[in-house]
Scaffold this motif. Structure first.
Motif, PDB file in Angstrom:
ATOM      1  N   GLN A 278      46.886  68.641  88.668  1.00  0.00           N
ATOM      2  CA  GLN A 278      47.599  67.801  89.624  1.00  0.00           C
ATOM      3  C   GLN A 278      46.960  66.283  89.829  1.00  0.00           C
ATOM      4  OE1 GLN A 278      47.647  69.823  93.785  1.00  0.00           O
ATOM      5  NE2 GLN A 278      48.386  71.677  92.687  1.00  0.00           N
ATOM      6  N   ASN A 279      45.804  66.300  89.608  1.00  0.00           N
ATOM      7  CA  ASN A 279      45.053  65.208  89.403  1.00  0.00           C
ATOM      8  C   ASN A 279      44.304  64.771  88.274  1.00  0.00           C
ATOM      9  OD1 ASN A 279      45.483  64.379  92.657  1.00  0.00           O
ATOM     10  ND2 ASN A 279      44.875  66.597  92.511  1.00  0.00           N
ATOM     11  N   PRO A 280      44.840  64.708  87.174  1.00  0.00           N
ATOM     12  CA  PRO A 280      44.183  64.194  85.949  1.00  0.00           C
ATOM     13  C   PRO A 280      43.316  63.217  85.882  1.00  0.00           C
ATOM     14  CG  PRO A 280      46.676  64.062  85.676  1.00  0.00           C
ATOM     15  CD  PRO A 280      46.378  64.441  86.920  1.00  0.00           C
ATOM     16  N   GLU A 281      43.395  62.212  86.787  1.00  0.00           N
ATOM     17  CA  GLU A 281      42.778  61.003  86.729  1.00  0.00           C
ATOM     18  C   GLU A 281      41.094  61.297  87.120  1.00  0.00           C
ATOM     19  OE1 GLU A 281      44.301  61.296  90.935  1.00  0.00           O
ATOM     20  OE2 GLU A 281      45.066  61.622  88.721  1.00  0.00           O
ATOM     21  N   LEU A 282      41.100  62.234  88.044  1.00  0.00           N
ATOM     22  CA  LEU A 282      39.665  63.034  88.278  1.00  0.00           C
ATOM     23  C   LEU A 282      38.673  63.310  87.248  1.00  0.00           C
ATOM     24  CD1 LEU A 282      40.617  65.394  91.152  1.00  0.00           C
ATOM     25  CD2 LEU A 282      39.754  62.852  91.411  1.00  0.00           C
ATOM     26  N   LYS A 283      39.369  63.419  85.969  1.00  0.00           N
ATOM     27  CA  LYS A 283      38.571  63.781  84.804  1.00  0.00           C
ATOM     28  C   LYS A 283      37.769  62.580  84.372  1.00  0.00           C
ATOM     29  CE  LYS A 283      40.723  67.965  82.786  1.00  0.00           C
ATOM     30  NZ  LYS A 283      41.299  68.318  81.517  1.00  0.00           N
ATOM     31  N   ALA A 284      38.052  61.499  84.593  1.00  0.00           N
ATOM     32  CA  ALA A 284      37.522  60.138  84.022  1.00  0.00           C
ATOM     33  C   ALA A 284      36.399  59.551  85.112  1.00  0.00           C
ATOM     34  CB  ALA A 284      38.565  59.034  83.938  1.00  0.00           C
ATOM     35  N   TYR A 285      35.772  60.693  85.584  1.00  0.00           N
ATOM     36  CA  TYR A 285      34.885  60.317  86.675  1.00  0.00           C
ATOM     37  C   TYR A 285      33.622  59.166  86.251  1.00  0.00           C
ATOM     38  CZ  TYR A 285      31.438  63.315  84.228  1.00  0.00           C
ATOM     39  OH  TYR A 285      30.889  63.948  83.379  1.00  0.00           O
ATOM     40  N   GLN A 286      33.375  59.310  84.775  1.00  0.00           N
ATOM     41  CA  GLN A 286      31.947  58.531  84.300  1.00  0.00           C
ATOM     42  C   GLN A 286      32.636  56.876  84.503  1.00  0.00           C
ATOM     43  OE1 GLN A 286      33.986  61.067  82.618  1.00  0.00           O
ATOM     44  NE2 GLN A 286      34.166  60.394  80.645  1.00  0.00           N
TER      45      GLN A 286
ATOM     46  N   THR B 163      33.683  72.342  85.361  1.00  0.00           N
ATOM     47  CA  THR B 163      34.492  73.310  84.592  1.00  0.00           C
ATOM     48  C   THR B 163      33.471  73.994  83.434  1.00  0.00           C
ATOM     49  OG1 THR B 163      34.542  71.474  82.775  1.00  0.00           O
ATOM     50  CG2 THR B 163      36.429  71.450  84.551  1.00  0.00           C
ATOM     51  N   ILE B 164      33.830  75.033  82.855  1.00  0.00           N
ATOM     52  CA  ILE B 164      32.893  75.603  82.109  1.00  0.00           C
ATOM     53  C   ILE B 164      33.924  76.139  81.036  1.00  0.00           C
ATOM     54  CG2 ILE B 164      32.909  77.808  83.484  1.00  0.00           C
ATOM     55  CD1 ILE B 164      30.074  78.554  82.343  1.00  0.00           C
ATOM     56  N   SER B 165      33.519  75.819  79.716  1.00  0.00           N
ATOM     57  CA  SER B 165      34.580  76.375  78.470  1.00  0.00           C
ATOM     58  C   SER B 165      34.383  77.669  78.425  1.00  0.00           C
ATOM     59  CB  SER B 165      34.232  75.439  77.287  1.00  0.00           C
ATOM     60  OG  SER B 165      32.793  75.771  76.903  1.00  0.00           O
ATOM     61  N   GLU B 166      35.189  78.087  77.630  1.00  0.00           N
ATOM     62  CA  GLU B 166      35.249  79.513  77.140  1.00  0.00           C
ATOM     63  C   GLU B 166      34.023  79.778  76.178  1.00  0.00           C
ATOM     64  OE1 GLU B 166      38.996  80.828  75.417  1.00  0.00           O
ATOM     65  OE2 GLU B 166      40.206  80.506  77.183  1.00  0.00           O
ATOM     66  N   ASP B 167      33.509  78.852  75.542  1.00  0.00           N
ATOM     67  CA  ASP B 167      32.357  78.966  74.698  1.00  0.00           C
ATOM     68  C   ASP B 167      31.163  79.231  75.588  1.00  0.00           C
ATOM     69  OD1 ASP B 167      30.901  78.887  72.249  1.00  0.00           O
ATOM     70  OD2 ASP B 167      30.045  77.008  72.879  1.00  0.00           O
ATOM     71  N   LEU B 168      30.964  78.301  76.894  1.00  0.00           N
ATOM     72  CA  LEU B 168      29.826  78.460  77.587  1.00  0.00           C
ATOM     73  C   LEU B 168      29.962  79.813  78.496  1.00  0.00           C
ATOM     74  CD1 LEU B 168      29.170  74.722  78.905  1.00  0.00           C
ATOM     75  CD2 LEU B 168      28.043  76.073  77.299  1.00  0.00           C
ATOM     76  N   GLN B 169      31.148  80.233  78.843  1.00  0.00           N
ATOM     77  CA  GLN B 169      31.207  81.469  79.464  1.00  0.00           C
ATOM     78  C   GLN B 169      30.659  82.504  78.466  1.00  0.00           C
ATOM     79  OE1 GLN B 169      35.228  82.120  81.008  1.00  0.00           O
ATOM     80  NE2 GLN B 169      35.399  79.980  81.609  1.00  0.00           N
ATOM     81  N   GLN B 170      31.141  82.565  77.258  1.00  0.00           N
ATOM     82  CA  GLN B 170      30.844  83.686  76.251  1.00  0.00           C
ATOM     83  C   GLN B 170      29.218  83.589  76.153  1.00  0.00           C
ATOM     84  OE1 GLN B 170      32.784  86.262  75.386  1.00  0.00           O
ATOM     85  NE2 GLN B 170      30.759  87.074  74.795  1.00  0.00           N
ATOM     86  N   GLN B 171      28.599  82.364  76.047  1.00  0.00           N
ATOM     87  CA  GLN B 171      27.175  82.347  75.884  1.00  0.00           C
ATOM     88  C   GLN B 171      26.509  82.913  77.073  1.00  0.00           C
ATOM     89  OE1 GLN B 171      25.666  78.459  75.177  1.00  0.00           O
ATOM     90  NE2 GLN B 171      27.178  78.182  73.941  1.00  0.00           N
ATOM     91  N   THR B 172      27.150  82.681  78.372  1.00  0.00           N
ATOM     92  CA  THR B 172      26.470  83.433  79.424  1.00  0.00           C
ATOM     93  C   THR B 172      26.736  84.793  79.644  1.00  0.00           C
ATOM     94  OG1 THR B 172      26.967  81.450  80.893  1.00  0.00           O
ATOM     95  CG2 THR B 172      26.489  83.507  82.095  1.00  0.00           C
TER      96      THR B 172
ATOM     97  N   ILE C 114      39.768  74.692  89.764  1.00  0.00           N
ATOM     98  CA  ILE C 114      39.399  73.478  89.257  1.00  0.00           C
ATOM     99  C   ILE C 114      40.731  73.128  88.145  1.00  0.00           C
ATOM    100  CG2 ILE C 114      37.910  74.327  87.245  1.00  0.00           C
ATOM    101  CD1 ILE C 114      37.616  71.112  89.511  1.00  0.00           C
ATOM    102  N   GLU C 115      41.199  74.076  87.588  1.00  0.00           N
ATOM    103  CA  GLU C 115      42.312  73.821  86.555  1.00  0.00           C
ATOM    104  C   GLU C 115      43.505  73.240  87.457  1.00  0.00           C
ATOM    105  OE1 GLU C 115      42.998  77.357  84.695  1.00  0.00           O
ATOM    106  OE2 GLU C 115      40.988  77.226  83.570  1.00  0.00           O
ATOM    107  N   ALA C 116      43.922  73.726  88.469  1.00  0.00           N
ATOM    108  CA  ALA C 116      44.971  73.458  89.416  1.00  0.00           C
ATOM    109  C   ALA C 116      44.678  72.173  89.728  1.00  0.00           C
ATOM    110  CB  ALA C 116      45.200  74.279  90.348  1.00  0.00           C
TER     111      ALA C 116
END
Length: 64
Positions: free
Chosen positions: A55-63, A18-27, A49-51
């Motif tokens: 559909q699979n919110p558990e993937l965010k807990a990769y760590q 993912t890349i936040s709007e803030d990081l996008q703006q920094q670029t 990646i948003e989709a």
């Protein structure tokens, strides 16, 4: 042997690839400083990646 993924506060909060709007703006700002005139929409498409995370919110807990 298990491999650890590189994580940052950004990826821990929002998920991998993912890349936040803030990081996008920094670029965009960085490119503008070099004379390039572009918008974040010209560079980034986070819809896939948003989709996936929708559909699979558990993937965010990769760590864990």
């Amino acid at each position: 042997m298990s491999q650890k993924l590189i994580s940052t506060p950004e990826t821990e909060k929002n998920g991998l690839f993912t890349i936040s709007e803030d990081l996008q703006q920094q670029t965009v700002d960085s490119l503008a400083a070099a004379g390039w005139k572009v918008a974040a929409e010209d560079l980034f498409d986070t819809s896939i990646i948003e989709a996936i995370y929708e559909q699979n919110p558990e993937l965010k807990a990769y760590q864990q």
